[in-house]
Design a protein around this motif. Structure first.
Motif, PDB file in Angstrom:
ATOM      1  N   ILE A   1       4.612  -8.890  -4.500  1.00 39.12           N
ATOM      2  CA  ILE A   1       3.794  -7.753  -4.952  1.00 39.12           C
ATOM      3  C   ILE A   1       4.424  -6.439  -4.523  1.00 39.12           C
ATOM      4  N   VAL A   2       4.914  -6.394  -3.290  1.00 35.95           N
ATOM      5  CA  VAL A   2       5.566  -5.169  -2.807  1.00 35.95           C
ATOM      6  C   VAL A   2       6.835  -4.900  -3.599  1.00 35.95           C
ATOM      7  N   ASN A   3       7.565  -5.933  -3.940  1.00 38.30           N
ATOM      8  CA  ASN A   3       8.772  -5.752  -4.742  1.00 38.30           C
ATOM      9  C   ASN A   3       8.438  -5.141  -6.099  1.00 38.30           C
ATOM     10  N   VAL A   4       7.375  -5.616  -6.721  1.00 39.89           N
ATOM     11  CA  VAL A   4       6.958  -5.039  -8.006  1.00 39.89           C
ATOM     12  C   VAL A   4       6.498  -3.601  -7.828  1.00 39.89           C
ATOM     13  N   ALA A   5       5.769  -3.312  -6.742  1.00 42.39           N
ATOM     14  CA  ALA A   5       5.280  -1.949  -6.502  1.00 42.39           C
ATOM     15  C   ALA A   5       6.433  -0.975  -6.294  1.00 42.39           C
TER      16      ALA A   5
ATOM     17  N   GLY B   1       9.578  -1.351  -7.353  1.00 44.71           N
ATOM     18  CA  GLY B   1      10.261  -1.193  -8.627  1.00 44.71           C
ATOM     19  C   GLY B   1       9.486  -0.330  -9.601  1.00 44.71           C
ATOM     20  N   LEU B   2       8.157  -0.485  -9.604  1.00 42.94           N
ATOM     21  CA  LEU B   2       7.324   0.320 -10.488  1.00 42.94           C
ATOM     22  C   LEU B   2       7.399   1.796 -10.129  1.00 42.94           C
ATOM     23  N   PHE B   3       7.362   2.107  -8.829  1.00 48.44           N
ATOM     24  CA  PHE B   3       7.423   3.508  -8.429  1.00 48.44           C
ATOM     25  C   PHE B   3       8.751   4.138  -8.835  1.00 48.44           C
ATOM     26  N   LYS B   4       9.830   3.402  -8.700  1.00 56.25           N
ATOM     27  CA  LYS B   4      11.134   3.942  -9.124  1.00 56.25           C
ATOM     28  C   LYS B   4      11.224   4.052 -10.640  1.00 56.25           C
ATOM     29  N   ASP B   5      10.560   3.147 -11.356  1.00 60.01           N
ATOM     30  CA  ASP B   5      10.608   3.189 -12.820  1.00 60.01           C
ATOM     31  C   ASP B   5       9.807   4.342 -13.409  1.00 60.01           C
ATOM     32  N   THR B   6       8.999   5.017 -12.591  1.00 54.83           N
ATOM     33  CA  THR B   6       8.278   6.181 -13.118  1.00 54.83           C
ATOM     34  C   THR B   6       9.231   7.289 -13.552  1.00 54.83           C
ATOM     35  N   THR B   7      10.479   7.244 -13.084  1.00 58.32           N
ATOM     36  CA  THR B   7      11.453   8.254 -13.518  1.00 58.32           C
ATOM     37  C   THR B   7      11.837   8.091 -14.981  1.00 58.32           C
ATOM     38  N   LEU B   8      11.508   6.933 -15.590  1.00 60.56           N
ATOM     39  CA  LEU B   8      11.834   6.737 -17.006  1.00 60.56           C
ATOM     40  C   LEU B   8      11.011   7.630 -17.920  1.00 60.56           C
TER      41      LEU B   8
ATOM     42  N   VAL C   1      12.202   7.606   1.086  1.00 62.00           N
ATOM     43  CA  VAL C   1      11.148   7.704   2.102  1.00 62.00           C
ATOM     44  C   VAL C   1       9.911   6.926   1.664  1.00 62.00           C
ATOM     45  N   VAL C   2       9.503   7.090   0.411  1.00 60.25           N
ATOM     46  CA  VAL C   2       8.302   6.404  -0.071  1.00 60.25           C
ATOM     47  C   VAL C   2       8.522   4.897  -0.138  1.00 60.25           C
ATOM     48  N   CYS C   3       9.638   4.482  -0.737  1.00 59.80           N
ATOM     49  CA  CYS C   3       9.888   3.045  -0.904  1.00 59.80           C
ATOM     50  C   CYS C   3      10.117   2.361   0.440  1.00 59.80           C
ATOM     51  N   TYR C   4      10.801   3.032   1.357  1.00 54.41           N
ATOM     52  CA  TYR C   4      11.016   2.446   2.679  1.00 54.41           C
ATOM     53  C   TYR C   4       9.698   2.331   3.440  1.00 54.41           C
TER      54      TYR C   4
ATOM     55  N   TYR D   1       5.534  -1.163   5.626  1.00 51.85           N
ATOM     56  CA  TYR D   1       4.121  -1.551   5.715  1.00 51.85           C
ATOM     57  C   TYR D   1       3.943  -3.020   5.339  1.00 51.85           C
ATOM     58  N   SER D   2       4.628  -3.481   4.302  1.00 52.93           N
ATOM     59  CA  SER D   2       4.478  -4.876   3.893  1.00 52.93           C
ATOM     60  C   SER D   2       4.959  -5.822   4.985  1.00 52.93           C
ATOM     61  N   GLN D   3       6.045  -5.478   5.667  1.00 48.70           N
ATOM     62  CA  GLN D   3       6.521  -6.326   6.754  1.00 48.70           C
ATOM     63  C   GLN D   3       5.531  -6.328   7.916  1.00 48.70           C
ATOM     64  N   TRP D   4       4.958  -5.181   8.206  1.00 47.21           N
ATOM     65  CA  TRP D   4       3.934  -5.123   9.263  1.00 47.21           C
ATOM     66  C   TRP D   4       2.721  -5.964   8.876  1.00 47.21           C
ATOM     67  N   LEU D   5       2.306  -5.880   7.616  1.00 43.21           N
ATOM     68  CA  LEU D   5       1.141  -6.648   7.170  1.00 43.21           C
ATOM     69  C   LEU D   5       1.428  -8.145   7.229  1.00 43.21           C
TER      70      LEU D   5
END
Length: 435
Positions: free
Chosen positions: A361-365, A367-374, A414-417, A422-426
């Motif tokens: 799920i985090v991987n999709v999130a 990728g989705l955030f980076k794809d907003t540049t399209l 910064v956002v993606c990292y 957070y996902s690793q902490w969770l």
């Protein structure tokens, strides 16, 4: 007796206390041990370590002088070059002069920059009780109110518009709670119907309330949204919507009802087989042909719909993998406890499946955030669109590439990292390993 004392005198001295432990050898402790075990444990690792150190030195020796010798006070690229006078250095002055456009776009009112900034800060407050288990549950009402508050802050207009929208959700929820005891489907469709009726009635009430109590902010149309703010809006909204829709699609794909199952299968397979850029062109051009003449359908809303559909299809497959990873005994245990399907999914199945699905799920999130540049290809001036459009089109900064795209890369990193950490902490908090 004298012989005994003489013999004892000839014996070696025996210590009355324990000898303190000696320190370990230098090669078996501290930094030296770490280096020997991790970097120089064999001939091959030693060669790789030396080659890697040389590559790092080569990159830093070429990059750091360019970064730290940059020019911050200039009005054009030509002035930067005159100040550098042939020396190596970046032209950071473009960031200093155009940072407002990079973050908020060109046409967003400059006196209203505090509004999206406040909405961004409040976003962390709203997400705290959802993302952190130890956050106080008393903050959940603010989480429910935040989407409507953020809309009012960013888009402005009369406060009664988001309040009436919130009232529609409340009415739908109350109807759902009343009818769900009879049937889940009846409660669900009843809630949607009640919300739509309330929304239709609000169109007649809102102008009157606005005239009686004109609590408004300067209205900002969607075409004036831009910069990194637009990327954050699309990323936050689409991820928030695609997660529940993806879960519903995953459950629908495993449904025993053939119609529901095949609708979900066709939707997932079709969306996953189409590039996102194609869906964005559909949202920008084709979707308008299906609307009534002279009707307006906000472009940002169209883009949100398409990106949400795209992400929900991928999240559905991730969640389906988590459901398939659970042993059959979990389903049987839920049935043995007398739980019906909604209770079993909510209390037993989905909590375990979602824990397994966190990395996907985090991987999709991300990728989705980076794809907003399209969205820049459909004439929406997000961060990349601002760089490729108004900034590089100006005569003063035409030719500045590395500085602008480096700044954009830093913001996205910064956002993606942060999402990744957070996902690793969770995962550590929930102990997702199957032991």
């Amino acid at each position: 007796m004298s012989d005994t004392h003489a013999q004892a005198a000839r014996l070696a001295f025996v210590r009355a206390e324990v000898i303190p432990p000696a320190p370990p050898p230098i090669a078996e402790a501290g930094l030296v041990k770490w280096l020997r075990e991790n970097l120089f444990s064999s001939i091959g690792n030693t060669i790789l370590t030396l080659v890697s150190l040389w590559a790092i030195w080569w990159v830093l020796s070429a990059t750091l002088p360019w970064v730290f010798n940059g020019v911050w006070n200039a009005n054009s690229l030509q002035e930067c070059r005159e100040i550098l006078d042939g020396a190596t250095g970046a032209c950071w002055a473009v960031i200093r002069e155009r940072w407002e456009q990079l973050l908020f776009g060109v046409t967003y009112p400059s006196n209203g920059y505090w509004r999206p900034t406040l909405a961004f800060v409040l976003l962390f407050v709203a997400l705290a009780p959802v993302l952190f288990p130890k956050a106080p549950r008393t903050m959940l009402p603010f989480t429910a109110v935040y989407p409507f508050l953020a809309y009012f802050l960013i888009w402005g207009g009369a406060i009664w518009v988001p309040l009436m929208a919130a009232g529609g959700f409340v009415v739908g929820y109350l109807v759902f709670q009343r009818l769900v005891t009879q049937s889940f489907a009846m409660g669900f469709f009843g809630a949607i119907g009640a919300a739509l009726v309330f929304w239709w009635l609000s169109g007649f009430v809102t102008p009157t309330l606005t005239a009686l109590a004109p609590i408004t902010l300067e209205a900002v149309p969607s075409r004036d949204m831009g910069g990194f703010m637009l990327n954050l809006i699309l990323g936050t909204v689409c991820v928030s919507l695609s997660l529940p829709i993806g879960i519903a699609l995953a459950l629908g794909r495993q449904s025993s009802m053939p119609i529901i199952k095949w609708i979900c299968v066709i939707f997932i397979e079709f969306i996953r087989g189409v590039p996102l850029i194609t869906l964005l062109f559909v949202a920008n051009v084709v979707l308008g042909y299906f609307l009534p003449p002279e009707s307006s359908f906000d472009l940002i809303l169209r883009v949100i719909i398409m990106i949400t559909m795209f992400a929900s299809a991928y999240i559905a497959e991730v969640v389906r993998g988590g459901l398939a990873a659970l042993p059959k005994g979990q389903y049987e245990a839920a049935a043995a406890l007398g739980l019906d399907y909604p209770q079993a999914m909510r209390l037993i199945i989905l909590p375990q499946a979602l824990k397994i699905s966190i990395p996907g799920i985090v991987n999709v999130a991300v990728g989705l955030f980076k794809d907003t540049t399209l969205v820049s290809v459909i004439a929406m001036f997000d961060l990349v669109g601002m760089i490729r459009g108004p900034i590089l089109a100006s005569t003063a900064w035409n030719g500045v590439y590395w500085e602008l795209f480096g700044f954009a890369a830093a913001l996205f990193f910064v956002v993606c990292y942060g999402i990744s950490q957070y996902s690793q902490w969770l995962e550590r908090q929930l102990q997702t390993d199957r032991r």
